[in-house]
Design a protein around this motif. Sequence first.
Motif, mmCIF file in Angstrom:
data_model
loop_
_atom_site.group_PDB
_atom_site.id
_atom_site.type_symbol
_atom_site.label_atom_id
_atom_site.label_comp_id
_atom_site.label_asym_id
_atom_site.label_seq_id
_atom_site.Cartn_x
_atom_site.Cartn_y
_atom_site.Cartn_z
ATOM 1 N N LEU A 112 0.815 -1.212 0.000
ATOM 2 C CA LEU A 112 0.000 0.000 0.000
ATOM 3 C C LEU A 112 0.848 1.261 0.000
ATOM 4 O O LEU A 112 0.492 2.259 -0.628
ATOM 5 N N THR A 113 1.973 1.215 0.715
ATOM 6 C CA THR A 113 2.860 2.384 0.760
ATOM 7 C C THR A 113 3.403 2.679 -0.626
ATOM 8 O O THR A 113 3.500 3.854 -1.043
ATOM 9 N N GLU A 114 3.767 1.636 -1.354
ATOM 10 C CA GLU A 114 4.273 1.835 -2.714
ATOM 11 C C GLU A 114 3.187 2.382 -3.638
ATOM 12 O O GLU A 114 3.475 3.103 -4.595
ATOM 13 N N GLN A 115 1.915 2.070 -3.355
ATOM 14 C CA GLN A 115 0.817 2.535 -4.196
ATOM 15 C C GLN A 115 0.421 3.977 -3.900
ATOM 16 O O GLN A 115 -0.457 4.524 -4.596
ATOM 17 N N LYS A 116 1.046 4.620 -2.834
ATOM 18 C CA LYS A 116 0.776 6.014 -2.484
ATOM 19 C C LYS A 116 -0.689 6.226 -2.095
ATOM 20 O O LYS A 116 -1.246 7.304 -2.311
ATOM 21 N N LEU A 117 -1.310 5.201 -1.537
ATOM 22 C CA LEU A 117 -2.677 5.321 -1.048
ATOM 23 C C LEU A 117 -2.603 5.741 0.410
ATOM 24 O O LEU A 117 -2.552 4.894 1.325
ATOM 25 N N VAL A 118 -2.537 7.053 0.664
ATOM 26 C CA VAL A 118 -2.217 7.559 1.999
ATOM 27 C C VAL A 118 -3.291 7.187 3.002
ATOM 28 O O VAL A 118 -2.995 6.606 4.065
ATOM 29 N N THR A 119 -4.531 7.528 2.702
ATOM 30 C CA THR A 119 -5.584 7.292 3.684
ATOM 31 C C THR A 119 -5.781 5.805 3.931
ATOM 32 O O THR A 119 -5.893 5.360 5.085
ATOM 33 N N ARG A 120 -5.842 5.030 2.843
ATOM 34 C CA ARG A 120 -6.034 3.583 3.000
ATOM 35 C C ARG A 120 -4.864 2.948 3.757
ATOM 36 O O ARG A 120 -5.059 2.071 4.599
ATOM 37 N N THR A 121 -3.668 3.424 3.445
ATOM 38 C CA THR A 121 -2.490 2.882 4.132
ATOM 39 C C THR A 121 -2.538 3.222 5.613
ATOM 40 O O THR A 121 -2.247 2.372 6.473
ATOM 41 N N ARG A 122 -2.885 4.477 5.929
ATOM 42 C CA ARG A 122 -2.925 4.888 7.343
ATOM 43 C C ARG A 122 -3.955 4.056 8.102
ATOM 44 O O ARG A 122 -3.684 3.584 9.218
#
Length: 920
Positions: A112-122
Amino acid sequence: MSIPKELYPSQDDLLYEEELLRNPFSLKLWWRYLIARAESPFKKRFVIYERALKALPGSYKLWHAYLRERLEIVRNLPITHSQYETLNNTFERALVTMHKMPRIWIMYLLTLTEQKLVTRTRRTFDRALCALPVTQHDRIWEPYLVFVSQRGMPIETPLRVYRRYLTYDPTHIEDFIEFLVNSSLWQEAAERLASVLNDDQFFSIKGKTKHRLWLELCDLLTKHATEVSGLNVDAIIRGGIRKFTDEVGRLWTSLAEYYIRRNLHEKARDIFEEGMKTVITVRDFSVIFDAYAQFEESMLAFKMENMDLSDEDEQEGEEEDGIQENGFEEDEDIRLDVNLSVAKFEKKILDGFWLHDDKDVDLRLARLENLMVRRPELANSVLLRQNPHNVEQWHRRVKLFEGNPTKQILTYTEAVRTVDPMKAVGKPHTLWVAFAKLYESHKDIANARVIFDKAVQVNYKAVDHLASIWCEWAEMELRHNNFKKALELMRRATAEPSVEVKRRVAADGNEPVQIKLHKSLRLWTFYVDLEESLGTLESTCAVYERILDLRIATPQIIINYAVLLEDNKYFEDAFKVYERGVKIFKYPHVKDIWVTYLSKFVRRYGRTKLERARELFEHAIEMTPSDQVKPLYLQYAKLEEEYGLAKRAMKVYDQATKAVPSNEKLAMYEIYIARAAEIFGVPRTREIYEQAIENGGLPDRDGKAMCLKYAELEKSLGEIDRARGIYVYASQFADPRSDVDFWNKWHEFEVQHGNEDTFREMLRIKRSVSASYSQTHFILPEYVMQKDQKMDLDDARDKLKQAGVSEDEMAALERQLAPSANDVATKEGSRKVGFVSAGVESQADGGIKSNVNNEDIELPDESDSEEEDRVEITQKDVPSAVFGGLVRKREESEKDGEDKDGESRLGALERIKRLKKASG
């Protein structure tokens, strides 16, 4: 939806399929099936994985392998590809059963971090923290902090995450502070850093000390003074100054910089001044002074750049001074004008106030100049704070105020109050003396006396310090011609304290130097000089006697006392003083007294009191150690030569040769021989040479030198055989390998005066001596055989005995080391090797044998050689030195009595006889 044909099981898969039909819940079978189809397309493996996970949804091994393969598929795809969404859905399905497996969570979170999905990753990170036990949270927090620290992340997100993380692990607060500093959040960074420093239980995981953290806080507060509020910066930095003494200068400059950044320039100057007046090291002072000077220079430069106002500004100012833009007159109250800006309002209110003058360049320049002028004084103050009892630094401080007497007097007053004589570094009495001389230089003698009077009451560490003050006081009185006052001061200083005072001081147990002052030699020496210059002979003698009674006299005082009496014609009293001196002192201090006493006595009485002079010399010689007796013997011999008998002089010289140490015997014998030759003639010196060589106690080197001198004498007198005998005797002390000069001289002697037999004899002796020295060096250790030093045979015998050498070998070695003149024989065996005695010859039994030549010289009756017939014997005159100085004196007297009628001169023997009759 139809399934592609290639996804159906093939003929090779039937075996695995049949086994799975029989046991569909066996992980081993599914894993074997996957391994067998490792080379198949992923689509087919995908079907197998899905079927296996449907049967075994809780298998970590299957989920982990399945997810890894899906990650490999999307690795080279852009993050916007649809496969990423499929991968995410797969992870979500896996976490339904694998939510307690941290490895699955980490793989998902990294994806997820590599996908730059900030909210979903958090949110996923938060889900992972909620799902996993606390013991495994550290594995999640590490990538979580990396994720929130990325660029472009909203600042509130990492702040909240870091705060949550500190509740989990407070030891990583340094990472949070570093993040705050990098994010320019100075307020919270300063607060967090201050809380860390206030926590006594804090331990830095990065190895930072409290000192380093404190410096970081000071730098943070000073460099961002306007951004940080709510902290007492002054108290924080002052606390660091009290706690960390090695960075005092830096902390003071940081505090001043804090106020400079807040535009509180006067407060900054106060901080600089306070820092320079409190630091105790020159390094810290230099740091503060340089920063202070740089601050003043920058302020002056800034003011000079903005000093010139434009014409428009001046015109605008004139218009403002007149009618206001809003129609108000000049005499109206400007406070009623609500349209004025704050800047214009302040300018109108403060107009004409000198502290608000914009054109204060002169004031700033004067401040800078004053700072530079004060630097030496401020630096001296630093050194005095290091040690306020340093006398030299106080003197330097006074010198700084040269030309300002008031400042110098205040400095001296502070110095004498501050310096403790018992702790002083240097001489504290010099402060009092310089203080008094300051008043004296300004013609204020009364105050100078007051200063001296206070100075003599101080309890110094040494008596000499107090004595110096009394002497300086008296010298001041002498400079102003107050001679009676100077003498009175010396009598007052040398007065012995009363018994009552001594008893009181002894009861207190702390004896001041004033009690010991009356025994100060420096004070008495100055006092006696004053009495000699200003007093009478009786008063001066009384002072000298008092010095002797106190037993503080020195040899120089004894000599001075005696010279004073001699100058006043009291010769016997002077000699009594010398007698007292030689009884009081011992060598080496009494040496000067003896020399002066004897020379004065001989000069005074000469031959009139010869016996008394002899007794004095005998007593002086008896009291003098051997290494210093030589000058006295020479002085004694000179007395006998001038006023006594020549025989007694020779006796004194003979005693001197026995009394002086071995290293001075040769020089003493040379003087003895020279004086004997001058008085009695050269033949008399033969006895002295024999005595020096045989029983003189000379070292081998000096004995060899004496033998060479003796041989030269005999050769000059024509005694060739005697000279040759001396060479033979001296050869035992000359090693042919080292004493080449000796053997060269003997060689030249034989070439000039010898024949073939004597030359061969010389070569034989040279070989014998060389062999004896070679054998000696072979047997004895090296430290026994020292060049030009006489070897102790007893010590050598002991060392050889320890080495196991037999008695016979040692006896032979002794004969080689110490050959006697009576043991060395010529070829015939009857002639004795050695020099021929000129007078008496010592015998073994102590008897005296007269010099008789027992050898008959056989001469041939006839000569067959014509050359021998032509040999002519030349005759030479006897040198006049043979007869000595006495004969020359007789010849001079005979010249005066020569017969006027031209009679022929009498013979020398007849003249001597007549002279004896006349004197008899």
